[in-house]
Design a protein around this motif. Structure first.
Motif, PDB file in Angstrom:
ATOM      1  N   CYS A 129       0.900   4.148  -2.999  1.00 56.09           N
ATOM      2  CA  CYS A 129       0.328   5.334  -2.657  1.00 56.09           C
ATOM      3  C   CYS A 129       1.526   6.251  -3.048  1.00 56.09           C
ATOM      4  CB  CYS A 129      -0.356   5.304  -1.414  1.00 56.09           C
ATOM      5  SG  CYS A 129      -1.867   4.546  -1.446  1.00 56.09           S
ATOM      6  N   PHE A 168      -6.475   7.284  -7.861  1.00 52.41           N
ATOM      7  CA  PHE A 168      -6.528   6.060  -8.724  1.00 52.41           C
ATOM      8  C   PHE A 168      -6.691   5.807 -10.015  1.00 52.41           C
ATOM      9  CE2 PHE A 168     -10.125   2.247  -8.563  1.00 52.41           C
ATOM     10  CZ  PHE A 168      -8.852   0.956  -8.134  1.00 52.41           C
ATOM     11  N   ARG A 169      -8.329   7.045 -10.003  1.00 50.83           N
ATOM     12  CA  ARG A 169      -9.076   6.959 -10.850  1.00 50.83           C
ATOM     13  C   ARG A 169      -8.411   7.448 -12.651  1.00 50.83           C
ATOM     14  NH1 ARG A 169     -11.996   3.101  -9.554  1.00 50.83           N
ATOM     15  NH2 ARG A 169     -13.677   3.580  -8.832  1.00 50.83           N
ATOM     16  N   ARG A 176       0.865  -1.093   0.031  1.00 58.35           N
ATOM     17  CA  ARG A 176      -0.060  -0.068  -0.117  1.00 58.35           C
ATOM     18  C   ARG A 176       0.658   1.228   0.151  1.00 58.35           C
ATOM     19  NH1 ARG A 176      -5.381   0.607   2.047  1.00 58.35           N
ATOM     20  NH2 ARG A 176      -5.214  -0.960   3.407  1.00 58.35           N
ATOM     21  N   MET A 209      -5.349   0.530  -3.314  1.00 57.37           N
ATOM     22  CA  MET A 209      -5.055   2.038  -3.837  1.00 57.37           C
ATOM     23  C   MET A 209      -6.633   2.429  -3.714  1.00 57.37           C
ATOM     24  SD  MET A 209      -2.991   1.223  -7.032  1.00 57.37           S
ATOM     25  CE  MET A 209      -2.973   0.172  -8.292  1.00 57.37           C
ATOM     26  N   GLU A 210      -7.390   1.792  -3.560  1.00 62.70           N
ATOM     27  CA  GLU A 210      -8.668   2.400  -5.170  1.00 62.70           C
ATOM     28  C   GLU A 210      -9.519   4.152  -3.693  1.00 62.70           C
ATOM     29  OE1 GLU A 210     -12.257  -0.016  -4.196  1.00 62.70           O
ATOM     30  OE2 GLU A 210     -11.748  -0.270  -1.431  1.00 62.70           O
ATOM     31  N   GLU A 211      -8.965   3.836  -2.586  1.00 67.16           N
ATOM     32  CA  GLU A 211      -9.292   5.154  -2.013  1.00 67.16           C
ATOM     33  C   GLU A 211      -8.106   6.520  -2.574  1.00 67.16           C
ATOM     34  OE1 GLU A 211     -12.426   5.677  -0.134  1.00 67.16           O
ATOM     35  OE2 GLU A 211     -12.031   3.445   0.197  1.00 67.16           O
ATOM     36  N   HIS A 212      -7.509   6.650  -2.641  1.00 69.30           N
ATOM     37  CA  HIS A 212      -6.361   7.481  -2.929  1.00 69.30           C
ATOM     38  C   HIS A 212      -6.697   8.930  -4.505  1.00 69.30           C
ATOM     39  CE1 HIS A 212      -2.366   9.633  -4.760  1.00 69.30           C
ATOM     40  NE2 HIS A 212      -2.374   8.735  -3.989  1.00 69.30           N
ATOM     41  N   PRO A 213      -7.070   9.670  -4.311  1.00 70.89           N
ATOM     42  CA  PRO A 213      -7.302  10.831  -5.524  1.00 70.89           C
ATOM     43  C   PRO A 213      -6.955  10.076  -6.408  1.00 70.89           C
ATOM     44  CG  PRO A 213      -6.650  11.943  -3.358  1.00 70.89           C
ATOM     45  CD  PRO A 213      -6.275  10.560  -2.957  1.00 70.89           C
ATOM     46  N   VAL A 228      -7.367  -2.701  -4.320  1.00 73.40           N
ATOM     47  CA  VAL A 228      -8.571  -2.353  -2.947  1.00 73.40           C
ATOM     48  C   VAL A 228      -7.355  -1.028  -2.328  1.00 73.40           C
ATOM     49  CG1 VAL A 228      -8.978  -3.369  -0.768  1.00 73.40           C
ATOM     50  CG2 VAL A 228     -10.120  -4.614  -3.062  1.00 73.40           C
TER      51      VAL A 228
END
Length: 174
Positions: free
Chosen positions: A136, A166-167, A132, A160-164, A158
């Motif tokens: 990140c 990520f998308r 992680r 890093m999915e909360e990282h701004p 999963v």
């Protein structure tokens, strides 16, 4: 007479980005160097840097002291058969990752992209937390994309999915 095709006649598409089909790197410990990755990026392709042993790499290139600090910390454990106590210092991993990635990203001069090759297997004693941190921190430092290698990576997204970013970043599994 047939028309000769050249590399400029073909394109890689990453979302709305169109790149020259040059992909270099995803090789380990400072083989996928920043210089090599930046040349591929300058030409309009994708260059990879490696996150393998980044504390060692940053010691070599940026004169940090991560390896000597770890050596001092664990010198009494060198001759022990059980190495369970030896762990990555996540703050040092984070600092090394941010330093290497940010310096590479600052040096970009072309229209291509810089990816980091992240090997799941480099996760001494705290695999989830170490992975992680590496993922990140690469995103924090502005990496264009992450190639996941040397492992199954079943749970890597999963982590890093909360990282701004990520998308925004391009993610792939080798």
């Amino acid at each position: 007479m047939a028309v000769m095709k050249c590399v400029d006649d073909f394109r890689l598409r990453f979302g709305k980005r169109e790149l020259v089909p040059i992909v270099i790197g995803a090789m380990g410990v400072d083989i996928s160097t920043a210089e090599l990755a930046l040349e591929a990026e300058r030409l309009g392709g994708v260059g990879h840097i490696s996150d393998a042993m980044l504390p060692t790499v940053t010691d070599r290139h940026y004169k940090t002291k991560f390896v000597s600090i770890k050596q001092k910390q664990y010198k009494l454990n060198v001759h022990q058969a059980n190495k369970a106590i030896v762990q990555f210092d996540l703050a040092q991993v984070a600092e090394a990752t941010r330093l290497h990635v940010s310096k590479t990203m600052e040096a970009k001069r072309g229209d291509g992209m810089i990816f980091i090759n992240c090997m799941e297997k480099l996760t001494m004693n705290a695999p989830r937390e170490t992975l992680r941190t590496r993922l990140c921190c690469a995103l924090d430092a502005g990496i264009d994309g992450i190639s996941l290698a040397a492992g199954l990576h079943l749970g890597s997204f999963v982590l890093m999915e909360e990282h701004p970013r990520f998308r925004d970043a391009k993610l792939g599994i080798i």
